[in-house]
Design a protein around this motif. Sequence first.
Motif, PDB file in Angstrom:
ATOM      1  N   GLN A 102      14.213  11.422  -1.979  1.00  0.00           N
ATOM      2  CA  GLN A 102      14.252  11.673  -3.544  1.00  0.00           C
ATOM      3  C   GLN A 102      13.683  10.208  -4.149  1.00  0.00           C
ATOM      4  OE1 GLN A 102      17.177  13.830  -5.831  1.00  0.00           O
ATOM      5  NE2 GLN A 102      17.860  11.589  -6.611  1.00  0.00           N
ATOM      6  N   TYR A 103      12.788  10.332  -5.227  1.00  0.00           N
ATOM      7  CA  TYR A 103      12.416   9.270  -5.725  1.00  0.00           C
ATOM      8  C   TYR A 103      12.007   9.741  -7.252  1.00  0.00           C
ATOM      9  CZ  TYR A 103      11.587   7.873  -1.200  1.00  0.00           C
ATOM     10  OH  TYR A 103      11.667   7.149   0.339  1.00  0.00           O
ATOM     11  N   ARG A 106       8.063   0.581   8.828  1.00  0.00           N
ATOM     12  CA  ARG A 106       8.417   1.131   7.445  1.00  0.00           C
ATOM     13  C   ARG A 106       9.811   1.552   7.679  1.00  0.00           C
ATOM     14  NH1 ARG A 106       3.031   2.673   7.693  1.00  0.00           N
ATOM     15  NH2 ARG A 106       3.553   4.898   8.213  1.00  0.00           N
ATOM     16  N   PHE A 107      10.241   1.908   8.843  1.00  0.00           N
ATOM     17  CA  PHE A 107      11.475   2.594   8.903  1.00  0.00           C
ATOM     18  C   PHE A 107      12.555   1.452   8.856  1.00  0.00           C
ATOM     19  CE2 PHE A 107      15.366   4.077  11.530  1.00  0.00           C
ATOM     20  CZ  PHE A 107      15.582   5.169  10.722  1.00  0.00           C
ATOM     21  N   ASN A 108      12.362   0.107   9.248  1.00  0.00           N
ATOM     22  CA  ASN A 108      13.367  -0.890   9.434  1.00  0.00           C
ATOM     23  C   ASN A 108      13.952  -0.849   8.001  1.00  0.00           C
ATOM     24  OD1 ASN A 108      13.755  -3.902   8.512  1.00  0.00           O
ATOM     25  ND2 ASN A 108      14.192  -3.688  10.785  1.00  0.00           N
ATOM     26  N   GLU A 109      15.386  -0.652   7.840  1.00  0.00           N
ATOM     27  CA  GLU A 109      16.061  -0.611   6.718  1.00  0.00           C
ATOM     28  C   GLU A 109      15.884  -1.984   5.748  1.00  0.00           C
ATOM     29  OE1 GLU A 109      20.294   0.476   5.082  1.00  0.00           O
ATOM     30  OE2 GLU A 109      20.100   0.078   7.140  1.00  0.00           O
ATOM     31  N   ASP A 110      15.881  -3.008   6.131  1.00  0.00           N
ATOM     32  CA  ASP A 110      15.278  -4.389   5.231  1.00  0.00           C
ATOM     33  C   ASP A 110      14.178  -4.115   4.751  1.00  0.00           C
ATOM     34  OD1 ASP A 110      15.876  -6.987   4.318  1.00  0.00           O
ATOM     35  OD2 ASP A 110      14.221  -7.417   5.458  1.00  0.00           O
ATOM     36  N   THR A 111      13.061  -4.075   5.595  1.00  0.00           N
ATOM     37  CA  THR A 111      11.717  -3.678   5.322  1.00  0.00           C
ATOM     38  C   THR A 111      11.409  -2.665   4.244  1.00  0.00           C
ATOM     39  OG1 THR A 111      10.852  -4.408   7.432  1.00  0.00           O
ATOM     40  CG2 THR A 111       9.084  -3.420   5.903  1.00  0.00           C
ATOM     41  N   TYR A 112      12.130  -1.454   4.387  1.00  0.00           N
ATOM     42  CA  TYR A 112      11.888  -0.285   3.604  1.00  0.00           C
ATOM     43  C   TYR A 112      12.604  -0.683   2.233  1.00  0.00           C
ATOM     44  CZ  TYR A 112      13.108   4.196   1.334  1.00  0.00           C
ATOM     45  OH  TYR A 112      12.982   5.179   0.565  1.00  0.00           O
ATOM     46  N   PRO A 155      10.087  -0.522  -3.683  1.00  0.00           N
ATOM     47  CA  PRO A 155       9.526  -1.149  -4.872  1.00  0.00           C
ATOM     48  C   PRO A 155       7.986  -0.385  -5.030  1.00  0.00           C
ATOM     49  CG  PRO A 155      10.202  -2.801  -3.922  1.00  0.00           C
ATOM     50  CD  PRO A 155      10.620  -1.543  -2.910  1.00  0.00           C
ATOM     51  N   ILE A 156       7.269  -0.202  -3.884  1.00  0.00           N
ATOM     52  CA  ILE A 156       6.015   0.425  -3.964  1.00  0.00           C
ATOM     53  C   ILE A 156       6.000   1.742  -4.414  1.00  0.00           C
ATOM     54  CG2 ILE A 156       4.115   1.221  -2.570  1.00  0.00           C
ATOM     55  CD1 ILE A 156       4.533  -1.412  -0.811  1.00  0.00           C
ATOM     56  N   TRP A 201       4.282   3.706  -7.792  1.00  0.00           N
ATOM     57  CA  TRP A 201       3.591   4.667  -7.961  1.00  0.00           C
ATOM     58  C   TRP A 201       3.905   5.849  -8.761  1.00  0.00           C
ATOM     59  CZ3 TRP A 201       2.694   5.320  -1.816  1.00  0.00           C
ATOM     60  CH2 TRP A 201       1.911   4.359  -1.518  1.00  0.00           C
ATOM     61  N   PHE A 202       5.371   6.299  -8.718  1.00  0.00           N
ATOM     62  CA  PHE A 202       5.763   7.554  -9.078  1.00  0.00           C
ATOM     63  C   PHE A 202       6.271   7.263 -10.466  1.00  0.00           C
ATOM     64  CE2 PHE A 202       7.294   8.432  -4.416  1.00  0.00           C
ATOM     65  CZ  PHE A 202       5.707   8.805  -4.124  1.00  0.00           C
ATOM     66  N   SER A 203       6.655   6.116 -10.999  1.00  0.00           N
ATOM     67  CA  SER A 203       7.408   6.066 -12.445  1.00  0.00           C
ATOM     68  C   SER A 203       6.093   6.281 -13.377  1.00  0.00           C
ATOM     69  CB  SER A 203       7.901   4.669 -12.403  1.00  0.00           C
ATOM     70  OG  SER A 203       7.151   3.585 -12.253  1.00  0.00           O
TER      71      SER A 203
END
Length: 414
Positions: free
Chosen positions: A254-255, A296-302, A308-309, A313-315
């Motif tokens: 959810q975003y 992209r699945f890595n929690e820190d990278t995510y 933020p990306i 995009w969605f905001s």
Amino acid sequence: MDSVSSEHVTANNSMGRTGPLSGVVVLDITRVVAGPYCSMMLADMGATVIKVENPADPDYARTFPPFAGDAQFSAFFSQYNRNKKAITLNLKSEEGKTILKALVKKANILIENFRPGTMDKLGLGYEVLAKENPALIYTAISGFGRTGPNSSRPAFDNTGQAVGGLWSMNGYEDRPPVRVGTIIGDLSASLYAAVGTVAALREAERSGIGQVVDVSQQDSVLSLTENAVIRYTLENDVASPIGNNHPFVRPYGQYPCKDGYVFFGGYTDKFWKISCQLFGNAELVNDPEIDTMEKRFNEDTYKRRIEPILNNWFSRYTKAELEEIAGDKIPLSAIKTIAEVVEDPHVIARKMIVDVPVDTQMVRMIGNPIHLSNMGSPKMDQAPNVGADNAEIYSSLLGFSSEDIEHLRAEGTL
């Protein structure tokens, strides 16, 4: 009272409905939802479903809100009992037991949702009824099933969610678990029961021998826990609440957007590339820190890069704008309120919102999710009042006269 013929017959045209199950007679001795929903699915597909209620203690779902029409009839009850006939019968009386056995000879299916052992105590268990009609399908829905050490325990929907594991998995990791926000135990058990009933009916038509369809809420809920069982049996990983996240794919959740939230599931390399291009960041496709699904699945990278990306995009857009931009190309959908779902043109086109009469009012309610290409649109009849079809059913199936029916009513059998 006239003697009753033991010859098995199916529903005649004046009593039956059209559809693939037309001519199939179902005795529905259930109440509330786990059971009534099962038989309603069969009624929607053409079966003649006869709801059997105790004249002194009918289905108490008749008292559940919301209410509609001049008489304030329960729309909740109507949603799960449309397209049925209704009779009254006191199964605790000897005359009532005799009448049920006579009805069983005329039926294909009996559905009950009592605690296991209840029908046996009444002298109306499967073994007894099968002697009256060897081809009878006896569908039993209960909290824990007919076998096992917990089979006699009472249960509600929440019981199924609790003991099936789903409750423990739902919610957020920093808060206590949360029940699923609908009666998923009742509904899933009803749907599995409908599938099992039709399968058993197919076998009975082939062999002439009926059987018990045994469905429990615990089993049904457990089957909905996705990968939780194999995560535990293979890795000793006990599933727990993770909010809107997914245990092994990201981004998938959810975003926020301008007017609410969307679901975005662009975790594969294919969908990530399309997403980057759609939202004007094509250069991110080759970014060495986030260029693969695993990275992209890595929690820190995510948390540091991907979230933020996505928020950027969605905001900038509303739910409707995001669906217009991306809905046909990537897994992106508005998280809709029930109001938005009911008015959704796609849902309406799928006939998942149907008009059903409730007393003097037409009420929009959930349609049938099973779409058969040759079935057409079933006629929606309103849920019956208590014992509304006593005269029709008892005269057409059992040959009772109006005097017989009045006598049985006066003595409390009907």
